[in-house]
Design a protein around this motif. Sequence first.
Motif, PDB file in Angstrom:
ATOM      1  N   ALA B  32     -10.316 -23.360 -55.835  1.00  0.00           N
ATOM      2  CA  ALA B  32      -9.010 -22.296 -55.770  1.00  0.00           C
ATOM      3  C   ALA B  32      -8.638 -22.316 -54.292  1.00  0.00           C
ATOM      4  O   ALA B  32      -7.321 -22.233 -54.081  1.00  0.00           O
ATOM      5  N   PHE B  33      -9.407 -22.539 -53.354  1.00  0.00           N
ATOM      6  CA  PHE B  33      -8.928 -22.380 -51.720  1.00  0.00           C
ATOM      7  C   PHE B  33      -9.142 -23.638 -51.010  1.00  0.00           C
ATOM      8  O   PHE B  33      -8.254 -23.557 -49.961  1.00  0.00           O
ATOM      9  N   ALA B  34      -9.981 -24.395 -51.261  1.00  0.00           N
ATOM     10  CA  ALA B  34     -10.034 -25.794 -50.178  1.00  0.00           C
ATOM     11  C   ALA B  34      -8.729 -26.619 -50.405  1.00  0.00           C
ATOM     12  O   ALA B  34      -8.424 -26.812 -51.705  1.00  0.00           O
ATOM     13  N   LYS B  35      -8.528 -27.209 -49.243  1.00  0.00           N
ATOM     14  CA  LYS B  35      -7.482 -28.166 -49.209  1.00  0.00           C
ATOM     15  C   LYS B  35      -8.227 -29.458 -49.125  1.00  0.00           C
ATOM     16  O   LYS B  35      -8.984 -29.794 -47.750  1.00  0.00           O
ATOM     17  N   PHE B  36      -8.286 -30.547 -49.992  1.00  0.00           N
ATOM     18  CA  PHE B  36      -8.783 -31.757 -49.558  1.00  0.00           C
ATOM     19  C   PHE B  36      -8.057 -32.845 -50.318  1.00  0.00           C
ATOM     20  O   PHE B  36      -7.342 -32.667 -51.483  1.00  0.00           O
ATOM     21  N   LYS B  37      -8.203 -33.976 -49.960  1.00  0.00           N
ATOM     22  CA  LYS B  37      -7.581 -35.233 -50.846  1.00  0.00           C
ATOM     23  C   LYS B  37      -8.500 -35.420 -52.049  1.00  0.00           C
ATOM     24  O   LYS B  37      -9.748 -35.106 -51.657  1.00  0.00           O
ATOM     25  N   GLY B  38      -7.847 -36.017 -52.941  1.00  0.00           N
ATOM     26  CA  GLY B  38      -8.642 -36.446 -54.315  1.00  0.00           C
ATOM     27  C   GLY B  38      -8.835 -35.151 -54.953  1.00  0.00           C
ATOM     28  O   GLY B  38      -9.711 -35.263 -55.921  1.00  0.00           O
ATOM     29  N   ARG B  39      -8.147 -34.029 -55.036  1.00  0.00           N
ATOM     30  CA  ARG B  39      -8.356 -32.825 -55.876  1.00  0.00           C
ATOM     31  C   ARG B  39      -8.079 -32.977 -57.348  1.00  0.00           C
ATOM     32  O   ARG B  39      -8.811 -33.110 -58.212  1.00  0.00           O
ATOM     33  N   GLY B  40      -7.146 -34.387 -57.501  1.00  0.00           N
ATOM     34  CA  GLY B  40      -7.104 -34.566 -58.811  1.00  0.00           C
ATOM     35  C   GLY B  40      -7.984 -35.287 -59.551  1.00  0.00           C
ATOM     36  O   GLY B  40      -8.360 -35.067 -60.654  1.00  0.00           O
ATOM     37  N   VAL B  41      -8.720 -35.861 -58.581  1.00  0.00           N
ATOM     38  CA  VAL B  41      -9.995 -36.808 -59.328  1.00  0.00           C
ATOM     39  C   VAL B  41     -11.124 -35.825 -59.479  1.00  0.00           C
ATOM     40  O   VAL B  41     -11.649 -35.930 -60.955  1.00  0.00           O
ATOM     41  N   VAL B  42     -11.165 -34.910 -58.970  1.00  0.00           N
ATOM     42  CA  VAL B  42     -12.423 -33.915 -59.060  1.00  0.00           C
ATOM     43  C   VAL B  42     -12.022 -32.973 -60.434  1.00  0.00           C
ATOM     44  O   VAL B  42     -12.844 -32.718 -61.217  1.00  0.00           O
ATOM     45  N   GLU B  43     -10.868 -32.425 -60.560  1.00  0.00           N
ATOM     46  CA  GLU B  43     -10.159 -31.488 -61.567  1.00  0.00           C
ATOM     47  C   GLU B  43     -10.281 -32.603 -62.914  1.00  0.00           C
ATOM     48  O   GLU B  43     -10.796 -31.941 -63.799  1.00  0.00           O
ATOM     49  N   ALA B  44      -9.956 -33.889 -62.780  1.00  0.00           N
ATOM     50  CA  ALA B  44      -9.979 -34.404 -64.229  1.00  0.00           C
ATOM     51  C   ALA B  44     -11.571 -34.865 -64.531  1.00  0.00           C
ATOM     52  O   ALA B  44     -11.661 -34.654 -65.568  1.00  0.00           O
ATOM     53  N   ILE B  45     -12.427 -34.975 -63.611  1.00  0.00           N
ATOM     54  CA  ILE B  45     -13.750 -35.240 -64.059  1.00  0.00           C
ATOM     55  C   ILE B  45     -14.166 -34.010 -64.415  1.00  0.00           C
ATOM     56  O   ILE B  45     -14.658 -34.074 -65.579  1.00  0.00           O
ATOM     57  N   ILE B 106     -12.461 -18.956 -63.999  1.00  0.00           N
ATOM     58  CA  ILE B 106     -12.996 -18.313 -62.772  1.00  0.00           C
ATOM     59  C   ILE B 106     -11.878 -18.786 -61.778  1.00  0.00           C
ATOM     60  O   ILE B 106     -11.500 -17.961 -60.820  1.00  0.00           O
ATOM     61  N   ARG B 107     -11.764 -20.044 -61.541  1.00  0.00           N
ATOM     62  CA  ARG B 107     -10.667 -20.562 -60.448  1.00  0.00           C
ATOM     63  C   ARG B 107      -9.113 -19.723 -60.853  1.00  0.00           C
ATOM     64  O   ARG B 107      -8.798 -19.088 -59.666  1.00  0.00           O
ATOM     65  N   ALA B 108      -8.841 -19.832 -61.787  1.00  0.00           N
ATOM     66  CA  ALA B 108      -7.643 -18.878 -62.288  1.00  0.00           C
ATOM     67  C   ALA B 108      -7.424 -17.545 -61.834  1.00  0.00           C
ATOM     68  O   ALA B 108      -6.652 -17.010 -61.135  1.00  0.00           O
ATOM     69  N   GLY B 109      -8.704 -16.957 -62.065  1.00  0.00           N
ATOM     70  CA  GLY B 109      -8.926 -15.413 -61.673  1.00  0.00           C
ATOM     71  C   GLY B 109      -8.767 -15.315 -60.040  1.00  0.00           C
ATOM     72  O   GLY B 109      -8.172 -14.413 -59.730  1.00  0.00           O
ATOM     73  N   LEU B 110      -9.604 -16.371 -59.315  1.00  0.00           N
ATOM     74  CA  LEU B 110      -9.415 -16.203 -58.063  1.00  0.00           C
ATOM     75  C   LEU B 110      -8.245 -16.397 -57.311  1.00  0.00           C
ATOM     76  O   LEU B 110      -7.607 -15.658 -56.603  1.00  0.00           O
TER      77      LEU B 110
END
Lengths: 276, 224
Positions: B32-45, B106-110
């Motif tokens: 929800a809050f961290a800025k990092f590269k490769g977010r797409g990969v984590v979300e896809a997994i 939970i992420r959407a709620g945050l």
Amino acid sequence: MEVSLGLGAGSILALTGPSGAGKTTLLRQIAGLAKPEFGRITFKNSIWLDTEKTLNLPTQQRNIGFVFQDYALFPNMSVRENLAFALSKNDNTEIVDELLAETELTQLASRRPFQLSGGQQQRVALTRALVRKPDLLLLDEPFTALDYQMRYQLQNLLLRFQQHYHFTAILVTHDMGEIFRLAQKVAVMENGKLVNVGSPAEVFLGKATPESQFDIYGEVLSVEKQNDGLLVHVLINHKISILNLPLEMLDQLSPGKKFLLQHNLGAPDIRLFDAD
Amino acid sequence: MDFQPLLLTFKLATITSLILLVVSLPIAYWLAFAKFKGRGVVEAIIGMPLVLPPSVIGFYLLLAFSPSYWFGNFIESIFGLRLVFSFSGLVIASVLYSLPFMVYPIRAGLQSLPASLREASYTLGKNEWDTFFKVLLPNCKPALLTAFVLTFAHTVGEFGVVLMIGGNIPGVTKVASVAIYNEVEALNYPAANQYAMVLFAVTFLILLVVYSVNNSLLRVRQSS
């Protein structure tokens, strides 16, 4: 953004300028909620930010109070809990009761934020920001959403707090009256740059000229034809009045039409009133 | 009627949901809050179980858990734990399989909370930990409830994964959905119907409670 600004301790600075000028961003950078690309922020004897030395003190350690435009009260906590949340573990809780009494919030202490009016919510938010006795209070258009009377009362409260706790304050505002009432110093920003700094009088009154003629703006509500002229109901300063106008203006007047009335003052008749 | 498969189902769903609640809080906060590269990969997994056939997940977990391969071998030699055809294996598989159902709500709620709540907490001297547990979480209770129940229900409805890695051991891995399948295979429709009816009714009741509670929570908010 390019801003270089010093501020005397214990005074109130108003930060003003058109929207998008960077006022809120500057305020957030001072609070540590946003980080500028490069720059230096010092407060009293401590350095809060120095991008050259990659030094950036977190918000929590800057000892500031911040008042948000949307109040940012915690919905899950009562008024008292919102205030008490700001205490550290070993803090004396007396300050909470003291502040509640001082702001006449004792009656409302067990209410939740959603049970309060906008003015009451902002009163709680302002009070909450002072629980930690901050050295610097930052206010982001705190009173904009409130009506005139509420705004006036909260400005009074801010002045009273400031005299009591002697904090330094930076206030983002568009309200000219507020700037003159509260601030010793005003900074005008445009496009991320400071364009003018000085006392409110220096910054704004220099341009003023003596006037005997005043512009009054109004709006036509209804037009009625009479034998010898027109009876026109108009709205001026939220008040409905009647103007008698010549018949030949009939074509130009219709409900909703805005107008400008220029009025010459001979010996002005001024009546003063208090907002509270 | 043999209640064992039903009890096993709810035991599995409860344990899975509780583990996932703990595991998902930091993941959801981070997404929800961290800025990092490769977010797409984590979300896809994390989102994979939403779209992948359960048999695919089950198949790879079967390989991973099997003592003939390094992971299963490693677990067995270190912890003495065999994950294929065991209840603990089912729990681990369910945790992976239901992860997005816990993380995403939970992420959407945050994220739906105004940023100023978090920032106000920081300006009041509170660290991220206190801010998360005392300000953010209490103000997204509907999201937490939704996440928990979706996860629970999704685990109750698990079939393909269980069949692949759990098999059909009564009292160990034979959950209700597998029991229904077995009864149908044996042409014992009345027994299948009993299991199915219970799952049907319980699932409906759970969802009914969630939506009623969430609606009343929302009504309190909106009346402000």
